[in-house]
Design an enzyme around this catalytic site. Structure first.
Site, mmCIF file in Angstrom:
data_model
loop_
_atom_site.group_PDB
_atom_site.id
_atom_site.type_symbol
_atom_site.label_atom_id
_atom_site.label_comp_id
_atom_site.label_asym_id
_atom_site.label_seq_id
_atom_site.Cartn_x
_atom_site.Cartn_y
_atom_site.Cartn_z
ATOM 1 N N HIS A 156 -19.349 39.501 -63.516
ATOM 2 C CA HIS A 156 -18.986 40.683 -64.299
ATOM 3 C C HIS A 156 -19.422 41.919 -63.509
ATOM 4 C CE1 HIS A 156 -17.964 42.069 -68.594
ATOM 5 N NE2 HIS A 156 -17.996 43.149 -67.832
ATOM 6 N N ARG A 186 -20.313 35.106 -75.515
ATOM 7 C CA ARG A 186 -19.913 35.279 -74.119
ATOM 8 C C ARG A 186 -20.885 36.249 -73.452
ATOM 9 N NH1 ARG A 186 -15.661 39.127 -71.585
ATOM 10 N NH2 ARG A 186 -15.758 38.397 -69.434
ATOM 11 N N ASN A 193 -8.766 40.485 -72.443
ATOM 12 C CA ASN A 193 -9.494 41.653 -72.938
ATOM 13 C C ASN A 193 -8.473 42.730 -73.274
ATOM 14 O OD1 ASN A 193 -11.731 40.181 -72.228
ATOM 15 N ND2 ASN A 193 -12.398 41.548 -70.591
ATOM 16 N N GLU A 249 -12.599 40.001 -75.110
ATOM 17 C CA GLU A 249 -13.165 41.319 -75.441
ATOM 18 C C GLU A 249 -12.158 42.094 -76.274
ATOM 19 O OE1 GLU A 249 -14.559 43.911 -72.312
ATOM 20 O OE2 GLU A 249 -15.490 42.257 -71.214
ATOM 21 N N GLU A 293 -12.171 40.608 -65.570
ATOM 22 C CA GLU A 293 -11.315 41.751 -65.268
ATOM 23 C C GLU A 293 -11.199 42.064 -63.772
ATOM 24 O OE1 GLU A 293 -11.964 44.134 -69.498
ATOM 25 O OE2 GLU A 293 -12.676 45.047 -67.641
ATOM 26 N N TYR A 329 -7.797 46.561 -75.109
ATOM 27 C CA TYR A 329 -8.307 47.794 -75.690
ATOM 28 C C TYR A 329 -7.191 48.740 -76.134
ATOM 29 C CZ TYR A 329 -12.902 46.288 -74.250
ATOM 30 O OH TYR A 329 -14.065 45.567 -74.130
#
Length: 462
Positions: A127, A83, A305, A366, A172, A307
């Site tokens: 992005h 990606r 994504n 991600e 995002e 985290y």
């Protein structure tokens, strides 16, 4: 040394895509070469005090010149997916109008090289590096930017679409809206708080318009291209049993998660009356939600994504009715983020519970961690904490699949240490160490660990 201190990962489904992810401004450099125009991040980096140590993405990892070496690093991992993002100002330097052939040719070469190595490209069209002329005209606060994004998507798809089976439109949009337009800590640096919400809606409108352009542009291998939207999602919990904290957490969840998933999957925005918004805000025009939700062409995949989780307390005296609080965890990353792999399982199973049949296949686009990695005197990089992080999160992901979530692939963030936005070069997320003076690449122990795990998944190692 691979640093593997645990048993092999459990077996993932056949056809599961193992990949790595990067972003154009974070790795490419060459910001003024071959016709590329300026982006909001070029401007932001040149504004005093905005980026740590005055760092810029002018050179970054010099991927624009060193991409063959980086493709070899991907191939060395045995990955089946990559990606990357296309830099809008490299392809359409002013954001609209004239197309830069040299920019398209760069991504043309990259896609061909990936396919030659058996790696499926997954381009992300936006992005965060918006062409500066579009920001000068209002950026994502301006409705017209959504239409210019669709035009740009059509240009890229017209060149690459015969070889690209799936696309990500936006990366995002919540983070770009929140940090770029609400709080001003990212480019373009506006601090509008809730007045930033139109920038979120216009990104979603841009997604819907771009999805139409992608689907009408042709196909790869005779199949209609798949369209994904990638969100930074987080499981949200109240900081205490206080009902006020629970209400604050619900508002935060609506803004962070549901504002960018409900319109795409359900065709409506969540209830945001708690922050004073009417059911249909004035910046949502007739037909917008139909465009965003695909006019019957459902989203082909949801990029996630992940985290860390978020805990929220009430903030009755603050400018917003909620305040994220520190989440305790046994270990933390170099960014001081809590390491809680179970949050990925909770997030994915929570999405399935919330959206049911409306949830398309999920792609973890991600997941990764930063640590202050250094090259040892013997030329190695021992990042055992990253290996533990990836191992834990992949096991949590496997558990979510076992619990019925249709997850098609996993892209580790990131292939390379890179420019980490407002934190400059202070955070290292890569499987590969980059010396930002010499630009030398040094695979870390985590690179070898993931290589061996992917090989085992593909039946090449016991």
């Amino acid at each position: 040394m691979t640093g593997r201190a645990t048993s092999r990962l459990p077996r993932f489904p056949d056809g599961f895509v193992w990949g790595a992810a990067t972003a154009s401004y974070q790795i490419e450099g060459a910001v003024a070469e071959d016709g590329r125009g300026p982006s909001v991040w070029d401007t932001f980096c040149r504004t005093e005090g905005r980026v740590r140590d005055g760092d810029t993405g002018d050179v970054a990892c010099d991927h624009y010149h060193r991409w063959p070496q980086d493709v070899d690093l991907l191939a060395g991992l045995g990955l089946t997916g990559y990606r990357f993002s296309v830099a809008w100002p490299r392809v359409v330097p002013t954001g609209s109008g004239a197309v830069n052939e040299a920019g398209l040719a760069f991504y043309d070469r990259l896609v061909d090289a990936l396919l030659d190595k058996g790696i499926t490209p997954l381009p992300t069209l936006f992005h965060w590096d918006l062409p500066q002329p579009l920001e000068d005209a209002g950026g994502w606060l301006a409705r017209d930017t959504a239409y210019r994004f669709a035009d740009y998507a059509a240009v890229v798809a017209g060149r690459l679409g015969d070889r690209v089976p799936r696309w990500v439109t936006l990366n995002e949009p919540f983070i770009h809206m929140a940090l770029g337009y609400a709080f001003g800590s990212h480019a373009p640096g506006r601090a509008l708080l809730l007045d930033a919400l139109p920038a979120g809606h216009h990104q979603l409108l841009g997604h819907g318009l771009a999805a139409e352009a992608l689907r009408s542009s042709g196909s790869a291998n005779g199949r209609r291209p798949e369209v994904l939207l990638t969100n930074n999602l987080t499981p949200v919990a109240p900081a205490s049993d206080d009902p006020a904290d629970a209400a604050a957490a619900a508002v935060y969840d609506a803004l962070h998660n549901r504002f960018f998933t409900d319109p795409v999957l359900l065709g409506r925005y969540p209830d945001l009356s708690a922050v004073g918004l009417p059911e249909m805000p004035p910046w949502v025009l007739d037909g917008d939600l139909a465009t965003i939700s695909g006019r019957g062409h459902h989203l082909d995949g949801l990029g996630v994504n992940y985290y860390n989780p978020t805990h929220v307390a009430a903030a009755p005296d603050g400018p917003l009715p909620f305040a994220p609080v520190r989440v305790e965890a046994p270990t933390r990353t170099g960014f001081d983020w809590p390491v809680l792999p179970g949050g990925l399982h909770d997030l994915l199973t929570g999405l399935r519970a919330r959206y049911g049949r409306a949830l398309p296949p999920v792609w973890v686009t991600e997941n990764g961690c930063s640590y202050p990695d250094v090259v040892a005197p013997d030329g190695t990089v021992h990042d055992t904490e990253r290996i533990a992080f990836l191992d834990g999160h992949l096991r949590a992901l496997h558990a979510a699949i076992a619990d019925g979530v249709d997850v098609r692939g996993y892209y580790v963030w990131s292939l390379l240490d890179n420019f980490e936005w407002a934190d400059g070069y202070s955070q290292r997320f890569g499987l590969v160490h980059v010396d930002f003076e010499t630009l030398a690449r040094t695979p870390k122990d985590s690179y070898a660990w993931l290589r061996d795990e992917v090989a085992a998944q593909r039946g090449l190692l016991p």
